[in-house]
Motif scaffolding. Structure first.
Motif, PDB file in Angstrom:
ATOM      1  N   ASP A  97       0.826  -1.216   0.000  1.00 40.35           N
ATOM      2  CA  ASP A  97       0.000   0.000   0.000  1.00 40.35           C
ATOM      3  C   ASP A  97       0.856   1.259   0.000  1.00 40.35           C
ATOM      4  O   ASP A  97       0.620   2.202   0.762  1.00 40.35           O
ATOM      5  CB  ASP A  97      -0.946   0.000   1.206  1.00 40.35           C
ATOM      6  N   ARG A  98       1.882   1.242  -0.833  1.00 37.37           N
ATOM      7  CA  ARG A  98       2.801   2.369  -1.036  1.00 37.37           C
ATOM      8  C   ARG A  98       3.685   2.644   0.180  1.00 37.37           C
ATOM      9  O   ARG A  98       4.483   3.577   0.174  1.00 37.37           O
ATOM     10  CB  ARG A  98       2.049   3.654  -1.424  1.00 37.37           C
ATOM     11  N   ASP A 143       6.379  -4.611  -5.107  1.00 37.63           N
ATOM     12  CA  ASP A 143       5.109  -4.343  -4.429  1.00 37.63           C
ATOM     13  C   ASP A 143       4.478  -5.676  -4.044  1.00 37.63           C
ATOM     14  O   ASP A 143       4.292  -6.553  -4.892  1.00 37.63           O
ATOM     15  CB  ASP A 143       4.159  -3.568  -5.343  1.00 37.63           C
ATOM     16  N   SER A 147       2.279   3.139  -8.222  1.00 35.72           N
ATOM     17  CA  SER A 147       2.090   2.169  -7.142  1.00 35.72           C
ATOM     18  C   SER A 147       2.663   0.806  -7.492  1.00 35.72           C
ATOM     19  O   SER A 147       2.949   0.002  -6.595  1.00 35.72           O
ATOM     20  CB  SER A 147       0.597   2.025  -6.806  1.00 35.72           C
ATOM     21  N   SER A 205      -1.324  -1.385 -14.076  1.00 36.72           N
ATOM     22  CA  SER A 205      -2.036  -0.796 -12.941  1.00 36.72           C
ATOM     23  C   SER A 205      -3.547  -0.939 -13.083  1.00 36.72           C
ATOM     24  O   SER A 205      -4.259  -1.053 -12.073  1.00 36.72           O
ATOM     25  CB  SER A 205      -1.663   0.687 -12.792  1.00 36.72           C
TER      26      SER A 205
END
Length: 459
Positions: free
Chosen positions: A40-41, A67, A100, A107
């Motif tokens: 979540d970043r 990520d 992200s 994305s």
């Protein structure tokens, strides 16, 4: 590049602006001794903590420099509990200008998949029917009782022994699918209860190790069909898989075995030996080396129960042979070729688990988004009552890989949503008849073997 602040492990959240990092810098921290990942970043330094990770240090390490948001939500049920461990590991966040997703992952697919997951949550598809799992457990006990009664009433001749072995193989296969449910935390809302019952099902019902299963199987789910990351495609030079590996072996003139015949010797060293030889050795060594005494105690309880049940009919040696796969020799009363439950179960397990993976894409890390990576490595088998029972609902392998904590009885309900998302983004959703899926295993091995031979002979 990092912009100020403490970058060491253990930094805590503060009111002051957090350090920000680029993907270029984060991706440098993908070593065994230096691991960062993003959820979540938020950027976390997991270098030291990964050794204490309940799922094993390897599975979390496979996402170092990447990520891991979708994998994080896929594997964990009690998020509030897990975040308590994450807070001390927080060292910063992605810079505002950074996307992200890493490695130019799609994305839009990721966004649509997360919306699909929220829809599934709103439909209560992650809520288990406890009666369903109780009946599964009950039918395992029923089969074991019938197996015992068969030799008790009819004796230990050829026919009763064969019938008993088949029934026990079925009960072991079903116990394997049931422990799989608890291992994935898909039955109880609280992880603790899943872990406790998982120890019982895999230990007392199967004589295996929960920790061994967790550390191996979660890697497979995190990075399916990825060489060096998925242990299920580590074939120890016995087979070459996919399209890249056989060509590389051929070009390097590697010939540990005649791989152009692997689709034939698969029948000899694949299904017959995986559980009674390879897995059995791995399980015992893992429990002893890692001093998993709790797992060992559960496993011992399985063997004690088995021998107490069958020694009166077959003797000690005969019971060992009955448990495994060796033909009983000599003039023993158990002479009727004791077919082993482990031997039969191993065939069942290998064909069911591999029909959804070996024919699919098997390659090096390609850094796909979660949805695309799971779809490239899995396929489904048509639904029917028999297929559901026979495979433990792993005929819905696509949905199971996307949502590993979803109770298996709900996988068919989320399947139409997954199909729709695949159609939207032009991703192939493969579903096959059972027999076709089984045939594709050897068909894929034959194709890979021919690729190896062509490369091997080419000068």
């Amino acid at each position: 590049m990092g912009k100020g602040g403490n970058q060491g492990e253990g930094a805590t959240e503060r009111e002051a602006p957090m350090p920000t990092f680029s993907w270029e810098e984060i991706q440098k921290h993908n070593l065994r001794t230096d691991r960062w990942l993003v959820i979540d970043r938020k950027v976390y330094n997991i270098t030291k903590w990964s050794r204490r990770h309940p799922g094993g240090f390897r599975v979390i390490g496979h996402y170092a420099g990447e990520d891991a948001t979708d994998a994080f939500f896929a594997f964990h049920r009690n998020l509030d509990f897990v975040r308590k461990f994450m807070k001390p590991l927080l060292i910063g966040e992605l810079a505002p200008e950074e996307p992200s997703q890493d490695h130019s992952k799609n994305s839009q697919i990721t966004e649509d998949f997360r919306a699909l997951r929220k829809t599934a949550e709103q439909m209560n598809l992650f809520k288990a029917n406890h009666l369903f799992f109780l009946l599964l457990l009950a039918h395992i006990f029923v089969m074991e009782t019938i197996a015992w009664f068969t030799v008790f009433y009819f004796g230990n001749g050829w026919i009763p022994t064969i019938i008993t072995a088949i029934i026990l193989a079925a009960s072991q296969a079903q116990a394997g699918w049931l422990q799989h449910d608890f291992g994935h935390l898909s039955v109880y809302k609280k992880s603790t209860w899943n872990h406790i019952v998982h120890k019982f099902t895999i230990g007392h019902l199967k004589g295996a190790s929960g920790n061994w299963w967790n550390h191996r199987h979660f890697q497979h789910h995190a990075k399916p069909n990825i060489f060096q990351k998925d242990p299920d495609v580590n074939m120890l030079h016995l087979f070459v898989l996919g399209e890249r590996q056989p060509v590389e072996y051929g070009q390097k003139k590697l010939k540990y075995l005649p791989y152009n015949h692997q689709h034939e010797y698969f029948y000899l060293i694949g299904p017959p030996l995986l559980i009674p030889i390879y897995f059995q050795y791995q399980i015992i060594m893992t429990m002893i080396v890692h001093k998993d005494w709790v797992d060992l105690a559960w496993a011992v309880s399985y063997y004690a129960r088995f021998f107490i049940t069958y020694i009166p009919f077959y003797g000690f040696l005969g019971s060992i042979l009955f448990l495994n796969f060796i033909r009983c020799l000599g003039t023993m009363k158990t002479e009727p070729a004791v077919l082993a439950s482990r031997f039969l179960e191993s065939h069942w397990f290998v064909w069911v688990t591999q029909m959804s993976h070996i024919p699919m894409d098997i390659d090096n890390e390609a850094y796909r988004d979660w949805f695309s990576s799971q779809l490239s490595a899995t396929c489904n088998v048509e639904q029917s009552f028999f297929n559901d029972w026979f495979s433990g609902h792993l005929n819905f392998q696509i949905e199971h890989h996307l949502f590993p904590t979803m109770p298996r009885h709900n996988l068919h309900k989320v399947a139409p949503l997954v199909r729709s998302l695949c159609a939207k983004h032009g991703i192939e959703y493969q579903e096959k008849p059972l027999l076709q899926a089984l045939q594709d295993i050897t068909g894929s091995l034959k194709k890979s073997g021919q690729l190896w031979l062509d490369a091997y002979l080419h000068k």
